[in-house]
Design a protein around this motif. Structure first.
Motif, PDB file in Angstrom:
ATOM      1  N   UNK A  13       0.741  -1.209   0.067  1.00 54.10           N
ATOM      2  CA  UNK A  13      -0.052  -0.150  -0.022  1.00 54.10           C
ATOM      3  C   UNK A  13       0.936   1.177   0.010  1.00 54.10           C
ATOM      4  N   UNK A  14       2.195   1.131   0.294  1.00 54.01           N
ATOM      5  CA  UNK A  14       3.023   2.361   0.352  1.00 54.01           C
ATOM      6  C   UNK A  14       3.683   2.687   1.775  1.00 54.01           C
ATOM      7  N   UNK A  15       3.125   1.991   2.742  1.00 55.13           N
ATOM      8  CA  UNK A  15       3.737   2.058   3.941  1.00 55.13           C
ATOM      9  C   UNK A  15       5.316   1.678   3.980  1.00 55.13           C
ATOM     10  N   UNK A  16       6.226   2.335   4.557  1.00 54.41           N
ATOM     11  CA  UNK A  16       7.494   1.584   4.474  1.00 54.41           C
ATOM     12  C   UNK A  16       8.226   1.624   5.855  1.00 54.41           C
ATOM     13  N   UNK A  17       7.396   2.161   6.902  1.00 54.26           N
ATOM     14  CA  UNK A  17       7.865   1.982   8.298  1.00 54.26           C
ATOM     15  C   UNK A  17       6.388   1.770   9.071  1.00 54.26           C
ATOM     16  N   UNK A  18       6.185   1.205  10.120  1.00 55.97           N
ATOM     17  CA  UNK A  18       5.369   0.932  11.022  1.00 55.97           C
ATOM     18  C   UNK A  18       5.598   0.764  12.406  1.00 55.97           C
ATOM     19  N   UNK A  19       4.860   1.665  13.170  1.00 55.58           N
ATOM     20  CA  UNK A  19       4.990   1.696  14.944  1.00 55.58           C
ATOM     21  C   UNK A  19       3.839   0.899  15.261  1.00 55.58           C
ATOM     22  N   UNK A  20       4.284  -0.340  15.730  1.00 56.96           N
ATOM     23  CA  UNK A  20       3.561  -1.162  16.226  1.00 56.96           C
ATOM     24  C   UNK A  20       3.342  -1.375  17.874  1.00 56.96           C
ATOM     25  N   UNK A  21       2.010  -0.933  17.962  1.00 59.64           N
ATOM     26  CA  UNK A  21       1.223  -0.939  19.515  1.00 59.64           C
ATOM     27  C   UNK A  21       1.059  -2.012  19.806  1.00 59.64           C
TER      28      UNK A  21
END
Length: 417
Positions: A106-114
């Motif tokens: 989708x275009x997200x290259x980083x994620x902050x996982x809660x």
């Protein structure tokens, strides 16, 4: 060294043509618009990668299922507990890997996982007390998304209430034991989270803040009016004010949702330089309400977007929803421009920045005829229009959306079996 010739690219807040980029060690080392040299061509509009600043990966298994029942956030939560009860390290690594692959596509290259599901269903730690956190790390490394693991402190079932049976696997007993466990996580980007003022008693908040000093700290804030009412009744403060009193606000802190704020809350967030992660597709899915995005921005509060419950995984839709929700609330258009939203919620195509490149098809049924500019991306494109994603200099998505879907179906099927 790897080089690409980008047909169109978002550089310095404008779309430039024939942009040649060079990549070494996962970083952009050259960015040249109107280039004369050739390189591997990328046709379409290339954007910097998007940051997903709030995610619960396992919620992806709920998409479609929670729509079969009406109700509120609180009734939806019971269905979420059912999914959480089914997780183990093996099923979670599969589900998270497929979910993170969807984010990349989708275009997200980083994620902050809660991350708040820590232990076995009865609350007993696994032999590796961070087995589920390490499953998330392994999943992110497998697909190539940059993960910030926000290990979440979750100690109470509500203000003054014990954890319910469904919440036992979230808790560590107290904040000291939570901090001790977090210190053993094997990952180079670990932060923390206060699940909410409902889930972390006031006297435990300073311990969480101290453990995360110098690292990212996130918290669900004022997602529901009932949360505000309970916090005021117990402490005489709003959730934002309670967090401020505990020293939890600041430039390393992100308040998630911040939907039901009062004016003093906005001032506290602005004064402390606390970021706000808006999750409009989840907020509308749950019926949470429309947050005060423009009020926050006008006060100087930094905003970003997150996919949260994975009801939608599409950064274009999240950015579009920030503006569209503002239109509904204000009954006026143009509250945010496309360039403004991209600047706030995506990275930069610039020398020294991570080589994160998201290429969008400009000839799809959604984007055809819209023009090769930022408006085509923010107000027309969807995740389905992404044709290639490079993250840290590595091609992590090649345009095969069907493969991503098949992997998701398999992982979700294993969980519900």
């Amino acid at each position: 060294m790897t080089a690409y010739l980008l047909e169109h690219a978002w550089v310095d807040r404008a779309v430039r043509d024939r942009v040649r980029v060079e990549i070494e060690g996962g970083v952009l080392t050259a960015v040249e618009p109107d280039a004369t040299q050739t390189a591997t061509p990328l046709r379409g509009l290339t954007l910097p990668g998007f940051a997903n600043t709030h995610s619960h990966a396992f919620h992806r298994a709920l998409r479609g299922r929670t729509q079969r029942r009406s109700g509120t956030f609180w009734t939806w939560r019971e269905q979420m507990y059912d999914a959480a009860a089914r997780l183990d390290p093996e099923t979670y690594v599969d589900l998270a890997r497929a979910t993170y692959a969807e984010m990349l596509a989708a275009g997200y290259t980083s994620v902050s996982e809660f991350h708040y599901v820590h232990h076995q269903p009865d609350g007993t730690p696994y032999d590796d007390p961070n087995a589920l956190g390490h499953a998330l790390v392994a999943a992110a490394e497998a697909v190539g998304i940059r993960l910030i693991l926000l290990d979440t402190c979750y100690l109470a079932g509500g203000i003054g209430q014990p954890l319910s049976p469904a919440q036992q696997r979230f808790g560590d007993g107290d904040a000291d034991r939570w901090a001790e466990r977090v210190a053993e996580i094997e990952h180079d980007r670990v932060g923390g989270a206060i699940h909410s003022v409902r889930a972390v008693p006031r006297d435990q908040l300073p311990t969480v803040v101290a453990a995360m000093r110098g690292r990212q700290l996130h918290a669900h804030v004022s997602e529901q009016p009932a949360e505000n009412e309970a916090c005021r009744a117990a402490y005489g403060l709003t959730p934002t004010a309670l967090l401020a009193d505990a020293g939890a606000l600041g430039p390393d802190t992100t308040a998630v949702h911040a939907t039901h704020l009062v004016d003093d809350d906005v001032r506290l967030l602005a004064r402390s330089d606390t970021e706000v992660s808006l999750c409009p597709t989840t907020e509308r899915d749950l019926g949470d309400g429309i947050g005060p995005a423009r009020v926050l921005t006008d006060a100087g509060v930094r905003i970003s977007v997150g996919s949260d419950s994975q009801a939608v995984v599409d950064p274009f839709e999240e950015l579009r929803a920030v503006e569209m929700d503002e239109r509904l609330a204000s009954r006026s258009r143009g509250r945010y421009g496309a360039a403004d939203l991209l600047t706030r919620c995506a990275g930069r195509i610039a020398v020294g920045e991570p080589a994160d490149l998201v290429t969008v098809d400009l000839d799809s049924p959604r984007t055809a005829g819209t023009g090769a500019d930022e408006h085509a991306a923010v107000f027309a494109a969807t995740a389905a229009d992404v044709t290639q994603v490079v993250a840290g200099g590595r091609v992590v998505f090649d345009g095969d959306h069907g493969r991503v879907g098949r992997d998701l179906a398999a992982a979700i099927g294993r969980l519900w079996r």
